[in-house]
Scaffold this motif. Structure first.
Motif, short mmCIF file in Angstrom:
data_model
loop_
_atom_site.label_atom_id
_atom_site.label_comp_id
_atom_site.label_asym_id
_atom_site.label_seq_id
_atom_site.Cartn_x
_atom_site.Cartn_y
_atom_site.Cartn_z
N SER A 56 -10.21 4.17 -2.77
CA SER A 56 -9.22 3.50 -1.94
C SER A 56 -9.83 3.00 -0.64
O SER A 56 -9.60 1.86 -0.22
CB SER A 56 -8.06 4.45 -1.64
OG SER A 56 -7.17 3.88 -0.71
N PRO B 253 0.81 -1.22 0.00
CA PRO B 253 0.00 0.00 0.00
C PRO B 253 0.84 1.28 0.00
O PRO B 253 0.52 2.23 -0.70
CB PRO B 253 -0.83 -0.12 1.28
CG PRO B 253 -0.93 -1.58 1.55
CD PRO B 253 0.39 -2.13 1.09
N ARG C 53 -10.17 -0.90 0.35
CA ARG C 53 -9.58 -1.42 1.60
C ARG C 53 -10.62 -2.13 2.45
O ARG C 53 -10.35 -3.20 2.98
CB ARG C 53 -8.96 -0.29 2.40
CG ARG C 53 -7.60 0.09 1.96
CD ARG C 53 -7.05 1.15 2.88
NE ARG C 53 -5.68 1.38 2.57
CZ ARG C 53 -4.77 1.71 3.45
NH1 ARG C 53 -5.11 1.87 4.70
NH2 ARG C 53 -3.53 1.90 3.08
#
Length: 147
Positions: A131, A84, A135
């Motif tokens: 994002s 990441p 996640r």
């Protein structure tokens, strides 16, 4: 209220510095990356000045037992180079090189009223939302596999 005013003051100082240095102009930023053409080294001086102030600031502030407006310091604990971090850094660099905006410079650039700043900020916010969604989706998948 003091924390909010301190954050506002810090943001105004940062935004003013970005504006005065010309870093809200994407052409100026992109010229930094154009080594074979209209190279402009001023971004290196802006970044170097920011790094010097930050290094000195950390040395002085972290000697205190706690911040002025909080109960403790909130420093990152993860020190490993993971996917990441590396992929986010790569996307940041590619986006900066394509658009000429970084997140910090794009907010003060909104004050110019140019469409490119609004498009960049909207795209940045969409990327942040994507994002976070990704996640949480992967975290849910990993939890269901572990169960």
């Amino acid at each position: 209220m003091a924390r909010l005013l301190a954050a506002l003051a810090a943001g105004l100082v940062f935004g003013t510095g970005i504006a005065v240095s010309g870093m809200i102009n994407p052409a100026k930023v992109l010229n930094f990356f154009d080594f074979a053409g209209t190279w402009d080294p001023s971004l290196a001086f802006v970044m170097g000045g920011a790094l010097a102030v930050t290094a000195l600031g950390y040395r002085l502030v972290l000697k205190r037992p706690r911040p002025l407006l909080d109960d403790g310091f909130h420093l990152p604990t993860n020190r490993k180079l993971d996917w990441p971090l590396l992929s986010g850094a790569a996307l940041f660099g590619v986006g900066w090189g394509i658009a000429g905006f970084c997140p910090g410079g794009s907010i003060p650039a909104l004050g110019l009223g140019e469409a490119s700043a609004f498009i960049f900020v909207a795209s940045m916010l969409a990327g942040i939302a994507l994002s976070r969604f990704t996640r949480s989706a992967f975290a849910g998948t990993a939890q269901s596999r572990a169960a």
